[in-house]
Design an enzyme around this catalytic site. Structure first.
Site, PDB file in Angstrom:
ATOM      1  N   SER A 119      48.844  36.851  36.941  1.00  0.00           N
ATOM      2  CA  SER A 119      47.529  36.301  36.599  1.00  0.00           C
ATOM      3  C   SER A 119      47.603  35.447  35.338  1.00  0.00           C
ATOM      4  O   SER A 119      46.649  34.775  35.000  1.00  0.00           O
ATOM      5  CB  SER A 119      46.516  37.419  36.420  1.00  0.00           C
ATOM      6  OG  SER A 119      47.043  38.419  35.595  1.00  0.00           O
ATOM      7  N   HIS A 140      47.951  33.987  43.754  1.00  0.00           N
ATOM      8  CA  HIS A 140      47.222  34.985  42.962  1.00  0.00           C
ATOM      9  C   HIS A 140      46.054  35.577  43.753  1.00  0.00           C
ATOM     10  O   HIS A 140      45.090  34.878  44.074  1.00  0.00           O
ATOM     11  CB  HIS A 140      46.720  34.332  41.661  1.00  0.00           C
ATOM     12  CG  HIS A 140      46.075  35.285  40.727  1.00  0.00           C
ATOM     13  ND1 HIS A 140      45.040  34.940  39.888  1.00  0.00           N
ATOM     14  CD2 HIS A 140      46.312  36.603  40.496  1.00  0.00           C
ATOM     15  CE1 HIS A 140      44.671  35.989  39.190  1.00  0.00           C
ATOM     16  NE2 HIS A 140      45.425  37.005  39.536  1.00  0.00           N
ATOM     17  N   GLU A 152      44.275  32.162  44.775  1.00  0.00           N
ATOM     18  CA  GLU A 152      44.625  30.931  44.064  1.00  0.00           C
ATOM     19  C   GLU A 152      46.063  30.573  44.427  1.00  0.00           C
ATOM     20  O   GLU A 152      46.960  31.418  44.301  1.00  0.00           O
ATOM     21  CB  GLU A 152      44.517  31.142  42.549  1.00  0.00           C
ATOM     22  CG  GLU A 152      43.083  31.319  42.057  1.00  0.00           C
ATOM     23  CD  GLU A 152      42.997  31.582  40.557  1.00  0.00           C
ATOM     24  OE1 GLU A 152      42.174  30.948  39.897  1.00  0.00           O
ATOM     25  OE2 GLU A 152      43.744  32.437  40.038  1.00  0.00           O
ATOM     26  N   ASN A 190      40.641  33.177  35.921  1.00  0.00           N
ATOM     27  CA  ASN A 190      40.709  33.821  34.605  1.00  0.00           C
ATOM     28  C   ASN A 190      40.327  32.867  33.470  1.00  0.00           C
ATOM     29  O   ASN A 190      39.867  33.311  32.424  1.00  0.00           O
ATOM     30  CB  ASN A 190      42.078  34.449  34.373  1.00  0.00           C
ATOM     31  CG  ASN A 190      42.193  35.768  35.122  1.00  0.00           C
ATOM     32  OD1 ASN A 190      41.203  36.467  35.311  1.00  0.00           O
ATOM     33  ND2 ASN A 190      43.382  36.105  35.570  1.00  0.00           N
TER      34      ASN A 190
HETATM   35  N1  CAA Z   1      40.288  48.729  49.075  1.00  0.00           N
HETATM   36  C1  CAA Z   1      39.819  48.350  50.284  1.00  0.00           C
HETATM   37  N2  CAA Z   1      38.519  48.209  50.562  1.00  0.00           N
HETATM   38  C2  CAA Z   1      37.649  48.487  49.573  1.00  0.00           C
HETATM   39  C3  CAA Z   1      38.059  48.893  48.291  1.00  0.00           C
HETATM   40  C4  CAA Z   1      39.451  49.014  48.062  1.00  0.00           C
HETATM   41  N3  CAA Z   1      39.930  49.356  46.880  1.00  0.00           N
HETATM   42  N4  CAA Z   1      36.949  49.075  47.525  1.00  0.00           N
HETATM   43  C5  CAA Z   1      35.884  48.803  48.293  1.00  0.00           C
HETATM   44  N5  CAA Z   1      36.298  48.443  49.531  1.00  0.00           N
HETATM   45  C6  CAA Z   1      35.459  48.009  50.651  1.00  0.00           C
HETATM   46  C7  CAA Z   1      34.576  49.120  51.172  1.00  0.00           C
HETATM   47  O1  CAA Z   1      35.203  49.846  52.195  1.00  0.00           O
HETATM   48  C8  CAA Z   1      33.370  48.342  51.702  1.00  0.00           C
HETATM   49  O2  CAA Z   1      33.663  47.795  52.970  1.00  0.00           O
HETATM   50  P1  CAA Z   1      32.472  47.509  54.061  1.00  0.00           P
HETATM   51  O3  CAA Z   1      31.475  46.609  53.384  1.00  0.00           O
HETATM   52  O4  CAA Z   1      33.190  46.851  55.202  1.00  0.00           O
HETATM   53  O5  CAA Z   1      31.928  48.865  54.370  1.00  0.00           O
HETATM   54  C9  CAA Z   1      33.254  47.156  50.748  1.00  0.00           C
HETATM   55  O6  CAA Z   1      34.555  47.017  50.134  1.00  0.00           O
HETATM   56  C10 CAA Z   1      32.219  47.384  49.696  1.00  0.00           C
HETATM   57  O7  CAA Z   1      32.545  48.600  49.033  1.00  0.00           O
HETATM   58  P2  CAA Z   1      31.474  49.642  48.493  1.00  0.00           P
HETATM   59  O8  CAA Z   1      30.236  49.621  49.355  1.00  0.00           O
HETATM   60  O9  CAA Z   1      32.148  50.964  48.289  1.00  0.00           O
HETATM   61  O10 CAA Z   1      31.145  49.172  47.032  1.00  0.00           O
HETATM   62  P3  CAA Z   1      30.537  47.824  46.520  1.00  0.00           P
HETATM   63  O11 CAA Z   1      29.573  47.227  47.463  1.00  0.00           O
HETATM   64  O12 CAA Z   1      30.137  48.121  45.122  1.00  0.00           O
HETATM   65  O13 CAA Z   1      31.804  46.836  46.487  1.00  0.00           O
HETATM   66  C11 CAA Z   1      33.571  45.820  45.298  1.00  0.00           C
HETATM   67  C12 CAA Z   1      32.955  47.136  45.755  1.00  0.00           C
HETATM   68  C13 CAA Z   1      34.050  45.019  46.520  1.00  0.00           C
HETATM   69  C14 CAA Z   1      34.753  46.189  44.434  1.00  0.00           C
HETATM   70  C15 CAA Z   1      32.469  44.998  44.539  1.00  0.00           C
HETATM   71  O14 CAA Z   1      31.874  45.792  43.539  1.00  0.00           O
HETATM   72  C16 CAA Z   1      32.999  43.737  43.888  1.00  0.00           C
HETATM   73  O15 CAA Z   1      33.176  42.717  44.532  1.00  0.00           O
HETATM   74  N6  CAA Z   1      33.261  43.798  42.573  1.00  0.00           N
HETATM   75  C17 CAA Z   1      33.831  42.683  41.823  1.00  0.00           C
HETATM   76  C18 CAA Z   1      35.336  42.706  41.996  1.00  0.00           C
HETATM   77  C19 CAA Z   1      35.987  41.565  41.291  1.00  0.00           C
HETATM   78  O16 CAA Z   1      35.381  40.756  40.609  1.00  0.00           O
HETATM   79  N7  CAA Z   1      37.322  41.502  41.478  1.00  0.00           N
HETATM   80  C20 CAA Z   1      38.129  40.504  40.833  1.00  0.00           C
HETATM   81  C21 CAA Z   1      38.659  41.058  39.558  1.00  0.00           C
HETATM   82  S1  CAA Z   1      39.614  39.895  38.697  1.00  0.00           S
HETATM   83  C22 CAA Z   1      41.139  40.045  39.375  1.00  0.00           C
HETATM   84  O17 CAA Z   1      41.425  40.831  40.219  1.00  0.00           O
HETATM   85  C23 CAA Z   1      42.167  39.071  38.932  1.00  0.00           C
HETATM   86  C24 CAA Z   1      42.776  39.157  37.643  1.00  0.00           C
HETATM   87  O18 CAA Z   1      43.694  38.391  37.417  1.00  0.00           O
HETATM   88  C25 CAA Z   1      42.345  40.070  36.572  1.00  0.00           C
END
Ligand code: CAA
Length: 294
Positions: A119, A140, A152, A190
């Protein structure tokens, strides 16, 4: 020739997700970890995720079995030598990554494409330890990999445009939306996300609002799925602090400077959800409670 066999190095949070989506897309996947215990842990988490897809009706039992059948784990690098593409998702430390790429360079044929899921570390610098900078690029993914649609795709000044486009197409095959970017620290996401997360910590430090109010403001006022402090806990405070430092080092701009509170929380080991506490206490993971930090 289309990419058929993919090697994934690292089977932690990101590596296991990457291996899973590649297997779901029909690729043969070999995932490598440093110990059998870590291989087993990673494969178990993939199996759990595949099972979840069956329970939700997204996948049939046959799909699940086929995807699992395309996946294997290994502790040797040798098992990756006939891969068309190798995706690295190991610890974010340049010396470790250089050592890995240099070993893979000796093992793999010249046709194998090398991609890093870093990242923040320079793709150009990693490519210097190989003799294939033209077949080296960044790929990424975002956490959780099976859910997040974005990938990305990062080119360096030396990446062959045809290889770059091949990987853009490969990302589409995984069901992802690829965005094209270049090797500048932080890439697109990022570059925009890290200053925002750091500003949320500054807002907390300055008493602009409580942890819950800052999070609710961005969730309910801007439609973000998670507030910034919850997202920091989710990504890992140590990870964000590390990325911020790399970006500050590159750009020397205050917006990338890690605020004192974040630094102290990392020093205390309060790294977020994985550590049991960060901006929230996860003693009851389904009902996190805001910490008293200011
Ligand atoms: N693995 C697989 N599937 C997952 C999961 C995981 N770890 N966590 C959640 N899910 C799935 C669930 O099964 C659910 O699927 P369905 O809709 O098909 O039933 C769906 O995702 C939604 O999950 P939840 O209902 O339990 O919870 P939610 O609606 O709060 O969603 C989330 C969880 C998808 C994590 C959501 O909160 C979200 O999008 N958060 C933001 C995440 C984000 O910004 N990520 C990027 C971070 S930055 C990065 O990664 C890069 C870096 O370089 C730092």
């Amino acid at each position: 020739m289309a990419i058929q066999k993919v090697g994934v190095v690292g089977c932690g949070l990101m590596g296991s997700g990457i291996a899973q989506v590649c297997a779901q897309a029909g690729c043969t996947v070999v995932v490598r970890e440093v110990s059998q215990e870590l291989v087993d842990k990673g494969l178990k988490s993939i199996e759990k995720n595949l099972q979840r897809l069956v329970e939700k009706g997204t996948f049939t039992e046959a799909d699940r079995g086929a995807a699992r059948g395309r996946l294997s784990g290994t502790v040797t690098l040798d098992a990756l030598k006939d891969c068309d593409l190798i995706i690295e998702a190991i610890i974010e430390q340049l010396p470790a990554k250089k050592e890995l790429w240099s070993a893979l360079e000796k093992l793999c044929p010249k046709t194998t494409i090398f991609a890093s899921n870093t990242s923040s570390i320079s793709i150009t610098e990693m490519a210097t330890v190989t003799a294939r900078p033209d077949r080296f690029l960044g790929l990424h993914f975002f956490n959780p990999v099976p859910v997040m649609k974005l990938v990305e795709v990062i080119r360096t000044i030396a990446t062959d445009p045809a290889v770059f486009e091949e990987i853009v197409e490969f990302a589409k095959r995984l069901g992802k939306t690829p965005v094209r970017t270049s090797d500048r620290t932080g890439f697109i996401v990022n570059r925009l996300l890290v200053p925002y997360l750091l500003d949320a910590v500054r807002a907390l430090e300055e008493g602009v609002g409580s942890i819950e109010d800052i999070d609710n403001s961005m969730k309910l006022g801007c439609g973000h799925p998670m507030g910034p402090l919850t997202l920091l806990d989710f990504v890992g405070l140590d990870t964000t602090h590390y990325i911020a430092n790399v970006m500050f080092d590159e750009f020397k701009e205050r917006r990338f400077a890690s605020p004192p509170l974040l630094k102290r929380m990392v020093l205390a080991g309060w790294n977020g959800r994985k550590a049991g506490r960060g901006f929230y206490d996860y003693a009851d993971p389904k009902n996190p409670k805001p910490m008293q930090l200011t």
